[in-house]
Motif scaffolding. Structure first.
Motif, PDB file in Angstrom:
ATOM      1  N   PHE A   1      -0.678 -37.824  12.596  1.00  0.00           N
ATOM      2  CA  PHE A   1      -0.099 -37.340  11.344  1.00  0.00           C
ATOM      3  C   PHE A   1      -0.812 -37.953  10.139  1.00  0.00           C
ATOM      4  O   PHE A   1      -1.132 -37.256   9.168  1.00  0.00           O
ATOM      5  N   GLN A   2      -1.086 -39.250  10.190  1.00  0.00           N
ATOM      6  CA  GLN A   2      -1.764 -39.920   9.076  1.00  0.00           C
ATOM      7  C   GLN A   2      -3.161 -39.334   8.861  1.00  0.00           C
ATOM      8  O   GLN A   2      -3.624 -39.185   7.727  1.00  0.00           O
ATOM      9  N   SER A   3      -3.833 -38.988   9.957  1.00  0.00           N
ATOM     10  CA  SER A   3      -5.151 -38.360   9.833  1.00  0.00           C
ATOM     11  C   SER A   3      -5.051 -36.982   9.197  1.00  0.00           C
ATOM     12  O   SER A   3      -5.913 -36.585   8.402  1.00  0.00           O
ATOM     13  N   VAL A   4      -3.991 -36.264   9.543  1.00  0.00           N
ATOM     14  CA  VAL A   4      -3.791 -34.926   8.982  1.00  0.00           C
ATOM     15  C   VAL A   4      -3.610 -35.002   7.468  1.00  0.00           C
ATOM     16  O   VAL A   4      -4.246 -34.252   6.714  1.00  0.00           O
ATOM     17  N   ILE A   5      -2.755 -35.890   6.993  1.00  0.00           N
ATOM     18  CA  ILE A   5      -2.501 -35.944   5.547  1.00  0.00           C
ATOM     19  C   ILE A   5      -3.658 -36.596   4.788  1.00  0.00           C
ATOM     20  O   ILE A   5      -3.825 -36.360   3.593  1.00  0.00           O
ATOM     21  N   LYS A   6      -4.474 -37.375   5.485  1.00  0.00           N
ATOM     22  CA  LYS A   6      -5.676 -37.904   4.843  1.00  0.00           C
ATOM     23  C   LYS A   6      -6.667 -36.782   4.564  1.00  0.00           C
ATOM     24  O   LYS A   6      -7.271 -36.720   3.483  1.00  0.00           O
ATOM     25  N   ASN A   7      -6.829 -35.891   5.521  1.00  0.00           N
ATOM     26  CA  ASN A   7      -7.733 -34.751   5.349  1.00  0.00           C
ATOM     27  C   ASN A   7      -7.134 -33.653   4.484  1.00  0.00           C
ATOM     28  O   ASN A   7      -7.865 -32.865   3.887  1.00  0.00           O
ATOM     29  N   ASN A   8      -5.814 -33.595   4.442  1.00  0.00           N
ATOM     30  CA  ASN A   8      -5.103 -32.539   3.714  1.00  0.00           C
ATOM     31  C   ASN A   8      -4.049 -33.184   2.817  1.00  0.00           C
ATOM     32  O   ASN A   8      -2.844 -33.143   3.116  1.00  0.00           O
ATOM     33  N   PRO A   9      -4.474 -33.815   1.730  1.00  0.00           N
ATOM     34  CA  PRO A   9      -3.558 -34.607   0.904  1.00  0.00           C
ATOM     35  C   PRO A   9      -2.479 -33.801   0.202  1.00  0.00           C
ATOM     36  O   PRO A   9      -1.566 -34.402  -0.393  1.00  0.00           O
ATOM     37  N   GLN A  10      -2.560 -32.490   0.280  1.00  0.00           N
ATOM     38  CA  GLN A  10      -1.480 -31.678  -0.290  1.00  0.00           C
ATOM     39  C   GLN A  10      -0.212 -31.766   0.554  1.00  0.00           C
ATOM     40  O   GLN A  10       0.870 -31.386   0.095  1.00  0.00           O
ATOM     41  N   PHE A  11      -0.341 -32.272   1.778  1.00  0.00           N
ATOM     42  CA  PHE A  11       0.808 -32.414   2.664  1.00  0.00           C
ATOM     43  C   PHE A  11       1.405 -33.818   2.566  1.00  0.00           C
ATOM     44  O   PHE A  11       0.699 -34.783   2.258  1.00  0.00           O
TER      45      PHE A  11
END
Length: 407
Positions: free
Chosen positions: A115-125
């Motif tokens: 999850f942390q990797s996802v929001i790092k790549n997609n900071p809108q989330f």
């Protein structure tokens, strides 16, 4: 005044022909946009129906980056898969699941890290972003880059597809609740109205016979017709602007009785005239004849199993889209009989397709986290093409398909 009229007239063609030119409709073997121009599906599958129920790859790349890769191939559509379980959670279990909880549920102790990797790549989330809001964001980025969305109900329960004992095979199977399925289709058809680039939805991926008796309904064409007609009616009522894709039996390899209105059993026949929205129906087929030794075997099978509907002698003359085909990207399969045959047939038949699959890896597949997908067009980290020679051949298939339709 004359100058204003002249300027208006000069601007009109660019306005009329601007993306997205929806809604689409069908006529004979063709799909047309709102201006009457032919539209042919040339695209890729982006899975989102696994255990996490979020489209794959976001722990490695941004949505913008992934969509840009697709756009670079001149593709015009993404077949975006979803699971009915996502809607069941919304309707029956307290609302849409947040991104963070989805990863925790799907990946266990490793969920927070991904999850942390996802929001790092997609900071809108954020932690409160929901699964459906991720779909909204993907649809928005696809629209920004002028790519259409074709939604596909891949599974009822979120997990890898497909097998004869996975509980999702046929109406009434262990996890295939028919009422929930129809409700889920209705929900997504309605929800996606706000996506300007939403053009179609597949009612169900790969109907198949259960390995063991578990379904309350017989596996036959009559049941197929009754259930799909009812679901298509619901979808069309929820969103009359989108096209409805009908898949066949035996893992969507057979739509044999549809083109010529053959008996489905009990005297029932498929007739386009029985649908008030007959200009919204499309057939879809899958093909994975990777071991074929001759193109003629593939051509004859595809034509007889459903592509006959595109011919001028068909009783039900309709568009047919090859929504799944694919092969490993780890070797020279792109030069084999199977791949080269399909690169020839689709432009020859002026028919659309979506290749399986963009995913270089999966959050989880069949119990294995961060699963390597050798069939993926992208590498494991979704950062570059897995096989650039194979991609060059695929880009040629895109160009030749579009060129053939515009001749």
């Amino acid at each position: 005044m004359r100058l204003l009229l002249a300027l208006s007239a000069a601007l009109l063609p660019s306005i009329v022909s601007s993306f997205p030119n929806t809604p689409f409709k069908t006529s004979s073997q063709w799909v047309h946009d709102s201006t009457g121009e032919n539209f042919t599906y040339v695209g890729v599958n982006w899975p989102g129906a696994g255990e996490v129920m979020i489209p794959e790859g976001l722990q490695y790349q941004s949505i913008q980056s992934i969509v840009s890769k697709i756009k670079s191939l001149n593709m015009n559509v993404v077949r975006l898969t979803f699971a009915i379980e996502m809607i069941d959670d919304i309707k029956d279990r307290g609302g849409d699941v947040t991104l963070q909880k989805a990863f925790q549920k799907g990946l266990g102790s490793n969920g927070d890290k991904v999850f942390q990797s996802v929001i790092k790549n997609n900071p809108q989330f954020t932690a409160s972003t929901t699964r459906l809001q991720v779909y909204d964001a993907i649809a928005a980025e696809l629209a920004k880059q002028q790519i259409y969305v074709h939604l596909d109900n891949h599974m009822s329960k979120g997990k890898w597809c497909c097998g004869g004992n996975d509980g999702n095979t046929w109406f009434g199977d262990t996890d295939f609740n028919v009422n929930n399925w129809k409700r889920g289709l209705q929900y997504m058809a309605d929800h996606s109205k706000k996506w300007p680039n939403m053009i179609s939805i597949g009612l169900r991926n790969e109907y198949r016979k259960p390995d063991k008796a578990g379904s309350s309904l017989a596996y036959n064409w009559q049941v197929w017709y009754e259930q799909n007609k009812a679901a298509a009616d619901i979808v069309n009522a929820a969103n009359p602007n989108i096209l409805v894709f009908l898949s066949g039996l035996d893992y969507d390899t057979k739509l044999t009785p549809i083109p010529n209105a053959d008996d489905l059993g009990g005297g029932k026949k498929f007739r386009l005239s029985d649908f008030s929205y007959k200009d919204k129906l499309v057939l879809e087929l899958h093909n994975y004849q990777n071991s074929a030794k001759a193109c003629g075997d593939i051509e004859g099978g595809l034509w007889n199993n459903g592509f006959r509907a595109t011919g001028d002698k068909a009783v039900n003359r309709m568009p047919v889209v090859l929504t799944e085909f694919g092969f490993t990207q780890a070797d020279k399969s792109y030069n084999g009989v199977y791949a080269t045959c399909l690169r020839k047939l689709m432009p020859q038949w002026k028919s659309g397709w979506t290749v399986w699959v963009i995913s270089g890896s999966y959050y989880i597949r069949s119990g294995t986290q961060d699963f390597e997908e050798n069939w993926g067009l992208l590498n494991h980290q979704w950062s570059d093409w897995r096989n650039k020679d194979a991609i060059a051949a695929l880009k040629g298939m895109v160009d030749e398909t579009l060129k053939a339709v515009n001749r």
